[in-house]
Design an enzyme around this catalytic site. Structure first.
Site, PDB file in Angstrom:
ATOM      1  N   HIS A  83       4.519  -1.963 -10.006  1.00 31.72           N
ATOM      2  CA  HIS A  83       4.796  -1.749  -8.587  1.00 31.72           C
ATOM      3  C   HIS A  83       4.357  -2.951  -7.770  1.00 31.72           C
ATOM      4  CE1 HIS A  83       0.502  -0.839  -7.547  1.00 31.72           C
ATOM      5  NE2 HIS A  83       0.460  -0.369  -8.773  1.00 31.72           N
ATOM      6  N   ASP A 132      -4.055  -5.178  -8.760  1.00 39.35           N
ATOM      7  CA  ASP A 132      -3.333  -3.882  -8.771  1.00 39.35           C
ATOM      8  C   ASP A 132      -2.112  -3.974  -7.869  1.00 39.35           C
ATOM      9  OD1 ASP A 132      -2.538  -1.275  -8.974  1.00 39.35           O
ATOM     10  OD2 ASP A 132      -4.186  -0.457  -7.805  1.00 39.35           O
ATOM     11  N   HIS A 168      -8.277  -1.997  -4.995  1.00 40.38           N
ATOM     12  CA  HIS A 168      -8.400  -1.180  -3.774  1.00 40.38           C
ATOM     13  C   HIS A 168      -9.616  -1.562  -2.919  1.00 40.38           C
ATOM     14  CE1 HIS A 168      -5.606   2.343  -5.193  1.00 40.38           C
ATOM     15  NE2 HIS A 168      -5.263   1.183  -5.750  1.00 40.38           N
ATOM     16  N   GLU A 228       4.224   3.320  -5.598  1.00 37.48           N
ATOM     17  CA  GLU A 228       3.276   3.825  -6.585  1.00 37.48           C
ATOM     18  C   GLU A 228       2.000   4.288  -5.888  1.00 37.48           C
ATOM     19  OE1 GLU A 228       0.364   4.238  -9.745  1.00 37.48           O
ATOM     20  OE2 GLU A 228       0.184   2.918  -8.027  1.00 37.48           O
ATOM     21  N   GLU A 229       1.607   3.552  -4.858  1.00 36.35           N
ATOM     22  CA  GLU A 229       0.357   3.862  -4.151  1.00 36.35           C
ATOM     23  C   GLU A 229       0.578   4.942  -3.090  1.00 36.35           C
ATOM     24  OE1 GLU A 229      -2.214   2.711  -5.399  1.00 36.35           O
ATOM     25  OE2 GLU A 229      -2.027   0.626  -6.027  1.00 36.35           O
ATOM     26  N   ASP A 250       4.095  -2.489  -4.341  1.00 32.02           N
ATOM     27  CA  ASP A 250       3.403  -1.997  -3.138  1.00 32.02           C
ATOM     28  C   ASP A 250       1.895  -2.055  -3.368  1.00 32.02           C
ATOM     29  OD1 ASP A 250       3.727   0.150  -5.028  1.00 32.02           O
ATOM     30  OD2 ASP A 250       3.159   1.585  -3.462  1.00 32.02           O
ATOM     31  N   GLU A 267      -0.501  -2.221 -15.211  1.00 31.71           N
ATOM     32  CA  GLU A 267      -1.642  -1.828 -14.366  1.00 31.71           C
ATOM     33  C   GLU A 267      -2.932  -2.440 -14.919  1.00 31.71           C
ATOM     34  OE1 GLU A 267      -1.750  -0.218 -11.591  1.00 31.71           O
ATOM     35  OE2 GLU A 267      -0.023   1.137 -11.464  1.00 31.71           O
TER      36      GLU A 267
HETATM   37 ZN   LIG Z   1      -1.483   0.137  -9.449  1.00 32.89          ZN
END
Ligand SMILES: [Zn+2]
Length: 395
Positions: free
Chosen positions: A74, A107, A368, A141-142, A76, A170
């Site tokens: 992903h 990520d 994150h 995805e997030e 995003d 990932e």
């Molecule tokens: Zn991810």
């Protein structure tokens, strides 16, 4: 023509696109621009569903004669949070002390950047792989994950696409590159149980029926005894109570109802259906217990509600895929990765319905967080691992 064989350059380009879910932010466009010179045909299907934002996705394919490898991921990213708390701006892709900073660095724009660089190097050195390669990249995805991987897989499959194996990029390594390949994931299921009592004065409990007493009994039955002791491939199944809600502001009132919410992560001893049946069974049995409810004849009156859709447990058993990837990690890093099923759920849970899938990417430590970052040397190492994998898997 210059091919996108430098992972750090690819990653900086991707980080500079502020693709916070659900925004595409230019990230899929720059990715498409990297893939076209490699010979990929690129499509950009958008999906919508009422109540959720429209999402742009990307499916790119390099066609050849032989097996079909999918790389999934992903573009995003989660929000940056407080920009001023970052050492380098979150969408700058600046390098400081050998580390590239930016939201999505690990990520998982970093995984995508390395896979693209690995392909570019393979094509420069050996020509096209002896088979087909697809990139299945979502922008959702997030977020709610409704207009992303699930629909993209169905969309591609309905056009006749079939895959032999998939890698999700990932971040799977807890501390250092080479720690861990994920070969499966536990299932996940959430629900809530509400006990119905009768409201009244705390000084006259015989005229009321306190639902908190019943809920204590039911919660106890959810937690004990353990569901299982774990398996060779999985940790023990675990249920966590995530909230207990009564919402009663008065100290002299027995409330009318009380609710507990829970999530269970279950291993391959169970399916979503058998876990649900076990929970029903535990609650039914416990509802007749008299603990905390002496003198009450009637069973605890409760209802159970399941939330969202369950995530199903899966374990990949594809020796060629797992051994080729492990071998590539070992050849490049000198380390033997653990084959793990730990951690949360990922989009691999959807891909497993189409082909065997494993996950391997960067080190997840800063994902994150403020100051998400990746060592430039790790980008190079992961690119070498993916290159080696492409060569050996098609080999
Ligand atoms: Zn991810």
């Amino acid at each position: 023509m210059k091919l996108p064989d430098d992972p750090a350059e690819n990653l900086a380009t991707l980080i500079r696109c502020p693709s916070v879910t659900p925004a595409e932010g230019g990230a899929l466009s720059v990715l498409a621009a990297m893939l076209r010179p490699l010979g990929f045909s690129v499509e950009r299907p958008s999906f919508s569903e009422s109540g959720t934002p429209d999402i742009e996705n990307l499916y790119a394919r390099l066609s050849g004669n032989g097996p079909h490898l999918m790389f999934a991921g992903h573009t995003d990213v989660v929000p940056a949070g407080d920009d001023s708390a970052w050492t380098q701006p979150p969408f700058s892709g600046e390098i400081r002390n050998g580390e590239m900073y930016g939201r999505g660095a690990v990520d998982m724009k970093g995984g995508i950047a390395c896979f693209v660089a690995a392909l570019a190097r393979h094509i420069e050195k050996h020509g096209n792989p002896k088979g087909s390669v697809s990139l299945l990249i979502t922008g959702d995805e997030e977020g709610p994950a409704i207009n992303g991987t699930v629909k993209l897989l169905d969309w591609a499959a309905s056009r006749g696409e079939k895959w032999d194996a998939a890698i999700v990029g990932e971040p799977t390594n807890p501390d250092a590159l080479g720690d861990m390949i994920k070969i499966g994931r536990r299932g996940s299921l959430s629900g809530s149980v509400t006990v119905h009592g009768r409201q009244g004065h705390v000084a006259y409990p015989h005229l009321a029926d306190n639902p908190v007493r019943g809920l204590m009994t039911l919660v106890d039955a959810l937690i004990e005894p353990p569901f299982d002791a774990g398996t060779a491939d999985f940790q023990p199944t675990n249920l966590e109570i995530t909230s207990i809600d009564v919402g009663n502001p008065a100290v002299n009132v027995i409330p009318a109802k009380a609710t507990a919410t829970f999530n269970i992560r279950f291993n391959d001893t169970w399916t979503a259906e058998t876990v649900q049946a076990e929970i029903h069974n535990r609650l039914d049995t416990a509802s007749r217990r008299k603990k905390y409810r002496k003198g009450r004849r009637e069973p605890i009156e409760y209802d159970l509600a399941w939330r969202d859709r369950p995530s199903h447990v899966f374990l990949t058993r594809d020796d060629k895929l797992i051994e080729t990837l492990s071998g590539s990690v070992r050849a490049v890093t000198g380390r033997t990765p653990a084959l793990s099923t730990s951690g949360g759920t990922s989009d691999a849970r959807f891909i497993k319905d189409f082909c065997p899938v494993v996950e391997f990417g960067l080190v997840g430590k800063t994902m994150h967080m403020v100051d998400e970052r990746v060592a430039v040397t790790d980008l190079e190492t992961l690119t070498q691992i993916y290159s080696r994998f492409i060569k050996d898997w098609f080999g």
